[in-house]
Scaffold this motif. Structure first.
Motif, PDB file in Angstrom:
ATOM      1  N   CYS A 124       0.834  -1.210   0.000  1.00  0.00           N
ATOM      2  CA  CYS A 124       0.000   0.000   0.000  1.00  0.00           C
ATOM      3  C   CYS A 124       0.866   1.257   0.000  1.00  0.00           C
ATOM      4  O   CYS A 124       0.619   2.187  -0.768  1.00  0.00           O
ATOM      5  CB  CYS A 124      -0.914  -0.020   1.218  1.00  0.00           C
ATOM      6  N   PHE A 125       1.895   1.285   0.849  1.00  0.00           N
ATOM      7  CA  PHE A 125       2.775   2.449   0.932  1.00  0.00           C
ATOM      8  C   PHE A 125       3.466   2.716  -0.410  1.00  0.00           C
ATOM      9  O   PHE A 125       3.609   3.860  -0.832  1.00  0.00           O
ATOM     10  CB  PHE A 125       3.839   2.245   2.008  1.00  0.00           C
ATOM     11  N   GLU A 126       3.910   1.634  -1.081  1.00  0.00           N
ATOM     12  CA  GLU A 126       4.615   1.828  -2.354  1.00  0.00           C
ATOM     13  C   GLU A 126       3.659   2.259  -3.460  1.00  0.00           C
ATOM     14  O   GLU A 126       3.980   3.158  -4.243  1.00  0.00           O
ATOM     15  CB  GLU A 126       5.348   0.546  -2.767  1.00  0.00           C
ATOM     16  N   ARG A 127       2.492   1.637  -3.510  1.00  0.00           N
ATOM     17  CA  ARG A 127       1.529   1.958  -4.576  1.00  0.00           C
ATOM     18  C   ARG A 127       0.975   3.371  -4.404  1.00  0.00           C
ATOM     19  O   ARG A 127       0.636   4.039  -5.377  1.00  0.00           O
ATOM     20  CB  ARG A 127       0.397   0.925  -4.580  1.00  0.00           C
ATOM     21  N   ASN A 128       0.896   3.814  -3.159  1.00  0.00           N
ATOM     22  CA  ASN A 128       0.413   5.169  -2.860  1.00  0.00           C
ATOM     23  C   ASN A 128       1.564   5.990  -2.273  1.00  0.00           C
ATOM     24  O   ASN A 128       1.463   6.537  -1.176  1.00  0.00           O
ATOM     25  CB  ASN A 128      -0.755   5.106  -1.873  1.00  0.00           C
ATOM     26  N   ALA A 129       2.654   6.053  -3.050  1.00  0.00           N
ATOM     27  CA  ALA A 129       3.902   6.625  -2.534  1.00  0.00           C
ATOM     28  C   ALA A 129       3.795   8.116  -2.224  1.00  0.00           C
ATOM     29  O   ALA A 129       4.656   8.666  -1.533  1.00  0.00           O
ATOM     30  CB  ALA A 129       5.031   6.383  -3.540  1.00  0.00           C
ATOM     31  N   GLU A 130       2.732   8.773  -2.707  1.00  0.00           N
ATOM     32  CA  GLU A 130       2.549  10.192  -2.381  1.00  0.00           C
ATOM     33  C   GLU A 130       2.223  10.383  -0.901  1.00  0.00           C
ATOM     34  O   GLU A 130       2.319  11.491  -0.377  1.00  0.00           O
ATOM     35  CB  GLU A 130       1.460  10.823  -3.246  1.00  0.00           C
ATOM     36  N   GLY A 131       1.820   9.308  -0.212  1.00  0.00           N
ATOM     37  CA  GLY A 131       1.569   9.383   1.226  1.00  0.00           C
ATOM     38  C   GLY A 131       0.093   9.463   1.567  1.00  0.00           C
ATOM     39  O   GLY A 131      -0.731   9.870   0.757  1.00  0.00           O
ATOM     40  N   MET A 132      -0.236   9.077   2.803  1.00  0.00           N
ATOM     41  CA  MET A 132      -1.638   8.986   3.196  1.00  0.00           C
ATOM     42  C   MET A 132      -2.395  10.300   3.053  1.00  0.00           C
ATOM     43  O   MET A 132      -3.527  10.332   2.589  1.00  0.00           O
ATOM     44  CB  MET A 132      -1.778   8.486   4.642  1.00  0.00           C
TER      45      MET A 132
ATOM     46  N   PHE B 282      -3.669   7.366  19.159  1.00  0.00           N
ATOM     47  CA  PHE B 282      -4.326   6.702  18.028  1.00  0.00           C
ATOM     48  C   PHE B 282      -3.360   6.459  16.881  1.00  0.00           C
ATOM     49  O   PHE B 282      -3.392   5.413  16.231  1.00  0.00           O
ATOM     50  CB  PHE B 282      -5.496   7.566  17.534  1.00  0.00           C
ATOM     51  N   SER B 283      -2.491   7.407  16.620  1.00  0.00           N
ATOM     52  CA  SER B 283      -1.719   7.451  15.379  1.00  0.00           C
ATOM     53  C   SER B 283      -0.547   6.478  15.367  1.00  0.00           C
ATOM     54  O   SER B 283      -0.005   6.102  16.409  1.00  0.00           O
ATOM     55  CB  SER B 283      -1.202   8.868  15.138  1.00  0.00           C
ATOM     56  N   SER B 284      -0.151   6.095  14.147  1.00  0.00           N
ATOM     57  CA  SER B 284       0.980   5.183  13.969  1.00  0.00           C
ATOM     58  C   SER B 284       1.666   5.473  12.644  1.00  0.00           C
ATOM     59  O   SER B 284       1.002   5.671  11.626  1.00  0.00           O
ATOM     60  CB  SER B 284       0.490   3.730  13.994  1.00  0.00           C
ATOM     61  N   MET B 285       2.984   5.506  12.673  1.00  0.00           N
ATOM     62  CA  MET B 285       3.787   5.731  11.461  1.00  0.00           C
ATOM     63  C   MET B 285       4.815   4.609  11.373  1.00  0.00           C
ATOM     64  O   MET B 285       5.444   4.254  12.362  1.00  0.00           O
ATOM     65  CB  MET B 285       4.475   7.095  11.543  1.00  0.00           C
ATOM     66  N   GLN B 286       4.969   4.035  10.161  1.00  0.00           N
ATOM     67  CA  GLN B 286       5.892   2.924   9.991  1.00  0.00           C
ATOM     68  C   GLN B 286       6.770   3.134   8.760  1.00  0.00           C
ATOM     69  O   GLN B 286       6.385   3.832   7.824  1.00  0.00           O
ATOM     70  CB  GLN B 286       5.128   1.597   9.809  1.00  0.00           C
ATOM     71  N   THR B 287       7.936   2.521   8.781  1.00  0.00           N
ATOM     72  CA  THR B 287       8.808   2.430   7.608  1.00  0.00           C
ATOM     73  C   THR B 287       8.841   0.965   7.191  1.00  0.00           C
ATOM     74  O   THR B 287       9.268   0.109   7.962  1.00  0.00           O
ATOM     75  CB  THR B 287      10.225   2.929   7.916  1.00  0.00           C
ATOM     76  N   LEU B 288       8.354   0.704   5.955  1.00  0.00           N
ATOM     77  CA  LEU B 288       8.192  -0.674   5.501  1.00  0.00           C
ATOM     78  C   LEU B 288       8.698  -0.825   4.072  1.00  0.00           C
ATOM     79  O   LEU B 288       8.586   0.107   3.263  1.00  0.00           O
ATOM     80  CB  LEU B 288       6.712  -1.089   5.543  1.00  0.00           C
TER      81      LEU B 288
ATOM     82  N   PHE C 177       9.491   2.666   2.436  1.00  0.00           N
ATOM     83  CA  PHE C 177       8.611   3.829   2.419  1.00  0.00           C
ATOM     84  C   PHE C 177       8.145   4.112   3.843  1.00  0.00           C
ATOM     85  O   PHE C 177       7.787   3.188   4.580  1.00  0.00           O
ATOM     86  CB  PHE C 177       7.389   3.578   1.524  1.00  0.00           C
ATOM     87  N   THR C 178       8.151   5.379   4.216  1.00  0.00           N
ATOM     88  CA  THR C 178       7.651   5.795   5.527  1.00  0.00           C
ATOM     89  C   THR C 178       6.329   6.510   5.353  1.00  0.00           C
ATOM     90  O   THR C 178       6.212   7.458   4.571  1.00  0.00           O
ATOM     91  CB  THR C 178       8.655   6.734   6.232  1.00  0.00           C
ATOM     92  N   ASP C 179       5.312   6.046   6.072  1.00  0.00           N
ATOM     93  CA  ASP C 179       3.990   6.655   5.955  1.00  0.00           C
ATOM     94  C   ASP C 179       3.185   6.329   7.207  1.00  0.00           C
ATOM     95  O   ASP C 179       3.599   5.514   8.046  1.00  0.00           O
ATOM     96  CB  ASP C 179       3.267   6.127   4.709  1.00  0.00           C
ATOM     97  N   PHE C 180       2.034   6.982   7.327  1.00  0.00           N
ATOM     98  CA  PHE C 180       1.105   6.671   8.408  1.00  0.00           C
ATOM     99  C   PHE C 180       0.290   5.446   8.005  1.00  0.00           C
ATOM    100  O   PHE C 180      -0.234   5.389   6.895  1.00  0.00           O
ATOM    101  CB  PHE C 180       0.144   7.838   8.652  1.00  0.00           C
ATOM    102  N   ASP C 181       0.175   4.480   8.921  1.00  0.00           N
ATOM    103  CA  ASP C 181      -0.833   3.443   8.685  1.00  0.00           C
ATOM    104  C   ASP C 181      -2.154   3.868   9.321  1.00  0.00           C
ATOM    105  O   ASP C 181      -3.233   3.445   8.897  1.00  0.00           O
ATOM    106  CB  ASP C 181      -0.378   2.077   9.190  1.00  0.00           C
TER     107      ASP C 181
ATOM    108  N   ALA D  59      -7.858   8.689  10.108  1.00  0.00           N
ATOM    109  CA  ALA D  59      -7.792   7.778   8.962  1.00  0.00           C
ATOM    110  C   ALA D  59      -7.004   6.544   9.361  1.00  0.00           C
ATOM    111  O   ALA D  59      -5.942   6.647   9.975  1.00  0.00           O
ATOM    112  CB  ALA D  59      -7.136   8.467   7.769  1.00  0.00           C
ATOM    113  N   ASP D  60      -7.540   5.379   8.995  1.00  0.00           N
ATOM    114  CA  ASP D  60      -6.921   4.111   9.387  1.00  0.00           C
ATOM    115  C   ASP D  60      -6.913   3.171   8.180  1.00  0.00           C
ATOM    116  O   ASP D  60      -7.972   2.774   7.688  1.00  0.00           O
ATOM    117  CB  ASP D  60      -7.705   3.491  10.547  1.00  0.00           C
ATOM    118  N   ARG D  61      -5.714   2.821   7.706  1.00  0.00           N
ATOM    119  CA  ARG D  61      -5.592   1.923   6.556  1.00  0.00           C
ATOM    120  C   ARG D  61      -6.226   0.561   6.833  1.00  0.00           C
ATOM    121  O   ARG D  61      -6.677  -0.109   5.909  1.00  0.00           O
ATOM    122  CB  ARG D  61      -4.117   1.696   6.219  1.00  0.00           C
ATOM    123  N   CYS D  62      -6.240   0.149   8.090  1.00  0.00           N
ATOM    124  CA  CYS D  62      -6.706  -1.193   8.455  1.00  0.00           C
ATOM    125  C   CYS D  62      -7.950  -1.125   9.340  1.00  0.00           C
ATOM    126  O   CYS D  62      -8.220  -2.038  10.126  1.00  0.00           O
ATOM    127  CB  CYS D  62      -5.595  -1.965   9.174  1.00  0.00           C
ATOM    128  N   GLY D  63      -8.726  -0.069   9.205  1.00  0.00           N
ATOM    129  CA  GLY D  63      -9.853   0.161  10.115  1.00  0.00           C
ATOM    130  C   GLY D  63     -11.162  -0.458   9.695  1.00  0.00           C
ATOM    131  O   GLY D  63     -12.151  -0.378  10.430  1.00  0.00           O
TER     132      GLY D  63
END
Length: 307
Positions: free
Chosen positions: A131-139, A171-177, A185-189, A207-211
């Motif tokens: 998801c991070f790579e395909r949407n590399a512009e960021g959340m 609530f928030s979370s940021m990961q490098t994957l 890629f570093t982005d908010f999940d 906003a939650d990628r896995c919500g």
């Protein structure tokens, strides 16, 4: 795939639809022409210019429009010079749950609105990395851009009018994957934040990628108690969702919940193309430019707060 090829063959036979490998293959239009651009964000500036050259009178541009503010501003200038109208695919601007939430909030003294956006990605490094790579512009330039457009459209949010932004660190979370390519890629999940404007407005976004598959909005009163919540889809729309799930079992779940709103947006854009009538509620490229400016402004501020 075979399903698309069957549909293409049928559409060509029934309607004379042209399927080409480039916009340049289109014949000259015999009536007002509307282009819908829904490709990779990085390709949009090129596709946009090709649509102008193909004598489109209206361009319906999917969010966020371009990778950067500078590119989107150039596209806006190109369209104005050519006399081409540009409307944006910010479908939540016409959503029932947004309208009902805003209307209810107006009846509550000291109310505070929170817009919540969910996607249904698996909460795994592999799924989020893809998801991070395909949407590399960021959340904030992708998934949450719809909510930022609501803030720009209805809450006076602009870069110049933001007094403060505060991340909800709990609530928030940021990961490098790593993505499928192996690049990291570093982005908010997931991210939640509150914006205060210099003109005295306050609004929150989560906003939650896995919500999950559903989005909603809440209204709290002056004491912070939740007094209203409206979901997308509501009970009426869930009937349509079930029908679409049965018809298109392999499609991403969010397509089903957003279907009625995209129908509304596209019908209004089509009517505008033919009659020139204002596409009520549909975001313009001016809204899109400011929305992208806000996304670029907020991203480093929120990342810094989560480090």
């Amino acid at each position: 795939g075979p399903e698309f090829n069957e549909w293409a063959t049928e559409s060509t036979s029934k309607y004379g639809t042209v399927f080409g490998t480039s916009v340049g293959e289109l014949p000259d239009p015999k009536q007002p022409r509307c282009a819908l651009i829904s490709g990779r964000t990085a390709d949009n500036p090129r596709l946009f210019k090709e649509c102008i050259d193909a004598k489109c009178s209206t361009i319906f541009l999917e969010k966020p429009g371009a990778p950067t503010v500078a590119e989107l501003q150039l596209m806006k200038d190109q369209a104005e010079e050519a006399g081409v109208g540009v409307l944006m695919g910010y479908n939540k601007n016409v959503c029932k749950y947004v309208r009902k939430t805003r209307e209810f909030a107006e009846t509550v003294p000291g109310s505070h609105v929170t817009f919540v956006s969910n996607n249904a990605y698996e909460n795994t490094p592999e799924s989020l990395g893809e998801c991070f790579e395909r949407n590399a512009e960021g959340m904030l330039k992708n998934m949450a851009i719809h909510e930022l457009a609501l803030l720009v459209s209805f809450y006076d949010v602009s870069v110049d009018n933001i007094e403060s932004v505060t991340a909800d660190k709990e609530f928030s979370s940021m990961q490098t994957l790593p993505g499928p390519s192996g690049k990291e890629f570093t982005d908010f999940d997931k991210i939640k934040f509150t914006i205060k404007t210099k003109t005295g407005k306050e609004v929150s976004v989560a906003a939650d990628r896995c919500g999950g598959t559903d989005s909603y909005a809440t209204v709290t009163d002056a004491d912070g108690e939740e007094v209203f919540r409206y979901w997308m889809p509501d009970e009426e729309d869930k009937v349509n969702v079930e029908k679409l799930q049965e018809k298109y079992p392999t499609a991403m779940p969010y397509f089903f919940t957003q279907d009625p709103d995209y129908v509304t947006v596209k019908e209004r854009v089509a009517k505008h193309t033919v009659t020139g009538e204002e596409a009520e509620g549909v975001a313009t490229i001016d809204i899109a430019v400011e929305t992208l400016r806000v996304a670029e402004y907020l991203t480093p501020l929120l990342m810094d707060q989560l480090k």
